[in-house]
Design an enzyme around this catalytic site. Structure first.
Site, PDB file in Angstrom:
ATOM      1  CD  GLU A 176      42.658  43.720  44.807  1.00  0.00           C
ATOM      2  OE1 GLU A 176      42.150  42.631  45.156  1.00  0.00           O
ATOM      3  OE2 GLU A 176      42.703  44.103  43.617  1.00  0.00           O
ATOM      4  CB  CYS A 281      49.515  33.706  32.518  1.00  0.00           C
ATOM      5  SG  CYS A 281      50.161  34.876  31.307  1.00  0.00           S
ATOM      6  CD  GLU A 383      46.363  29.965  35.884  1.00  0.00           C
ATOM      7  OE1 GLU A 383      47.214  30.572  35.213  1.00  0.00           O
ATOM      8  OE2 GLU A 383      45.210  30.387  36.068  1.00  0.00           O
TER       9      GLU A 383
END
Length: 498
Positions: A176, A281, A383
């Site tokens: 979104e 990633c 991360e």
């Protein structure tokens, strides 16, 4: 102020929405539009349209499917600049990076153009007397994809081209935060001749995600995102009988051995650590310098980082843009303080990096490097998903490999060396799904499959390539006999091969 809504049944959704989200321009920090959030009923409408379309789409010939894929390919090529501009406006990445994203997604579309060959089965004649066997692959039905903000065009194109080419219908739930690229892709599908309902887009948050995960008519679901959400998607989807591939987070290491070309390694570390503002990633986030090259390598990185131009993605001078939202920028920046508090040094503080031509309200954070990081620090265990490179020092090759293999993540890793024997050993010993040798971001081409190990993947099938074809199809083996009219009659004996 733009309004972004769903695409269901081959056209924009007109039923309205009770809930909405804001879409930002990351370079200014200003709201640039609003996106409708789907209710469970909206998701059901998209799935019903997809289920209705599947009945006829699965019977469309492979030649016709390939023809539509080729037309879609050409339309993406023609609209690459428009797609890239939408990505830059809502994600913030620089124009060249956005165009590169579209190009990498296009590779999967091109791979899917070969679907007549990819769906070829095998045939064995006379496996027993007058008995033949052959294998075929058939589509699953309605499948769905839930994709992240960092690649609003490429990651969806890792999924839906193969799913659709295999005869499935597809419902996409994009992020979104940057929803507009998905709608342009939907319009291009329609222009390519894809029948209504074969490709739909629903926007939203957890309500839309859960509706897809639990909908009885969704047969399979692909996901890319953080590890906690990937685990949730996998567990929820599989508990509702779905086939799921859920790609999670990463902590990608780059190991630099003492014999490496340090200029090449420094170029790679900066490129792979700070491209797309570190929001990918496959970014290098942990740089492992094997003694004694750490200080020299850091000096070369500092020299390169100091020359990087940070600014608005639409400015052709910019090499790195802002982060996607203000809260995400603040979270990423917090690791600089926590890293220092836990004992790391901060030789490069991106909060001090100048911004060229940028609005003060933008979500800016320049390239940052934490040095002398150790494995227990949160800047290493978490991360970060931003332009923060954590540098670790290892006394030996064995210690560096141990760091890599002890990580709970297993997405990507790279080794930089001029020693072929060391490189070959590293490829064998690294417990990681994708390995680069003097290549910092080893994302495979579309005809290979993308995916990691350990907590970077839930499920047993990687994305695109032949594994992607297998994920979106059922295998079926047919054994047939066309008996000679002069057969010998009834035989109640136990059947054996002869």
């Amino acid at each position: 102020m733009k309004h972004v809504t769903h695409w269901i049944g081959g056209k924009p959704w007109t039923a309205g929405a009770e809930r909405h989200g804001d879409v930002y321009d990351p370079a200014t920090g200003q709201v640039s539009g609003h996106v409708d959030f789907a209710s469970a009923d909206d998701v059901d409408a998209a799935v019903r349209a997809a289920a209705e379309a599947f009945a006829s789409w699965r019977r469309v010939s492979l030649a016709r499917r390939a023809s539509i894929m080729f037309a879609f390919r050409e339309l993406i090529r023609e609209h690459t600049a428009e797609l890239a501009a939408l990505i830059t406006a809502e994600h913030g990445k620089v124009a060249a990076d956005a165009a590169g994203e579209v190009a990498r997604g296009l590779e999967v579309v091109e791979f899917a153009c070969g679907i007549p060959h990819l769906l070829k089965g095998g045939y064995s004649e006379n496996v027993s007397t007058s008995v033949d066997s052959y294998s075929i692959r058939q589509p699953l039905g309605v499948v769905a994809g839930i994709t992240p903000f960092n690649f609003p065009a490429m990651v969806p194109m890792w999924m839906f081209p193969l799913a659709i080419a295999c005869g499935n219908t597809f419902v996409l739930k994009p992020s979104e935060k940057d929803p507009s690229a998905s709608l342009l892709l939907a319009r291009l599908w329609a222009q390519a001749g894809l029948p209504d309902g074969v490709f739909s887009v629903v926007h939203g948050d957890k309500v839309a995600v859960d509706a897809l995960l639990t909908h009885p008519d969704v047969a399979a679901l692909s996901f890319v995102g953080s590890t906690p959400i990937a685990r949730y998607v996998y567990e929820t989807g599989t508990s509702h009988g779905k086939r799921v591939q859920a790609l999670g987070g990463a902590k990608n290491h780059m190991v630099v051995l003492p014999d490496a070309d340090l200029d090449l390694a420094a170029d790679a570390a900066v490129s792979a650590g700070f491209g797309s503002a570190g929001e990918r990633c496959m970014a290098i986030s942990a740089l492992v310098a094997v003694d004694p090259v750490g200080d020299e390598l850091l000096a070369k990185i500092k020299d390169r980082v100091g020359k990087l131009i940070v600014g608005p993605g639409a400015d052709e001078r910019s090499e790195m843009g802002p982060l996607v939202t203000g809260p995400h920028r603040d979270k990423v920046a917090s690791y600089l303080d926590s890293g220092v508090a836990q004992g790391a040094s901060l030789p490069i503080d991106g909060r001090r990096h100048p911004v060229t031509g940028g609005d003060a309200g933008g979500f800016w954070l320049g390239p940052s490097v934490l040095d002398h990081v150790t494995p227990e620090m949160s800047c290493y265990t978490d991360e970060i998903f931003g332009p923060v490179l954590s540098m670790l020092r290892a006394p030996s090759y064995e210690a560096a490999v141990s760091l890599v293999n002890n990580s709970p993540y297993g997405n990507g890793v790279a080794v930089f060396t001029c020693d072929g024997g060391a490189a070959r050993r590293f490829v064998s010993e690294a417990e990681i799904g994708m390995v680069g040798v003097n290549v910092p971001i080893p994302v495979p081409m579309a005809y290979y499959s993308f995916g990691g190990w350990k907590s970077s993947l839930f499920g047993d099938t990687h994305v695109h390539g032949t594994e992607g074809v297998h994920f979106y199809t059922h295998g079926k083996v047919v054994t047939s006999r066309w008996p000679d009219p002069s057969h010998g009659g009834v035989n109640l004996g136990f059947p054996v091969n002869s």
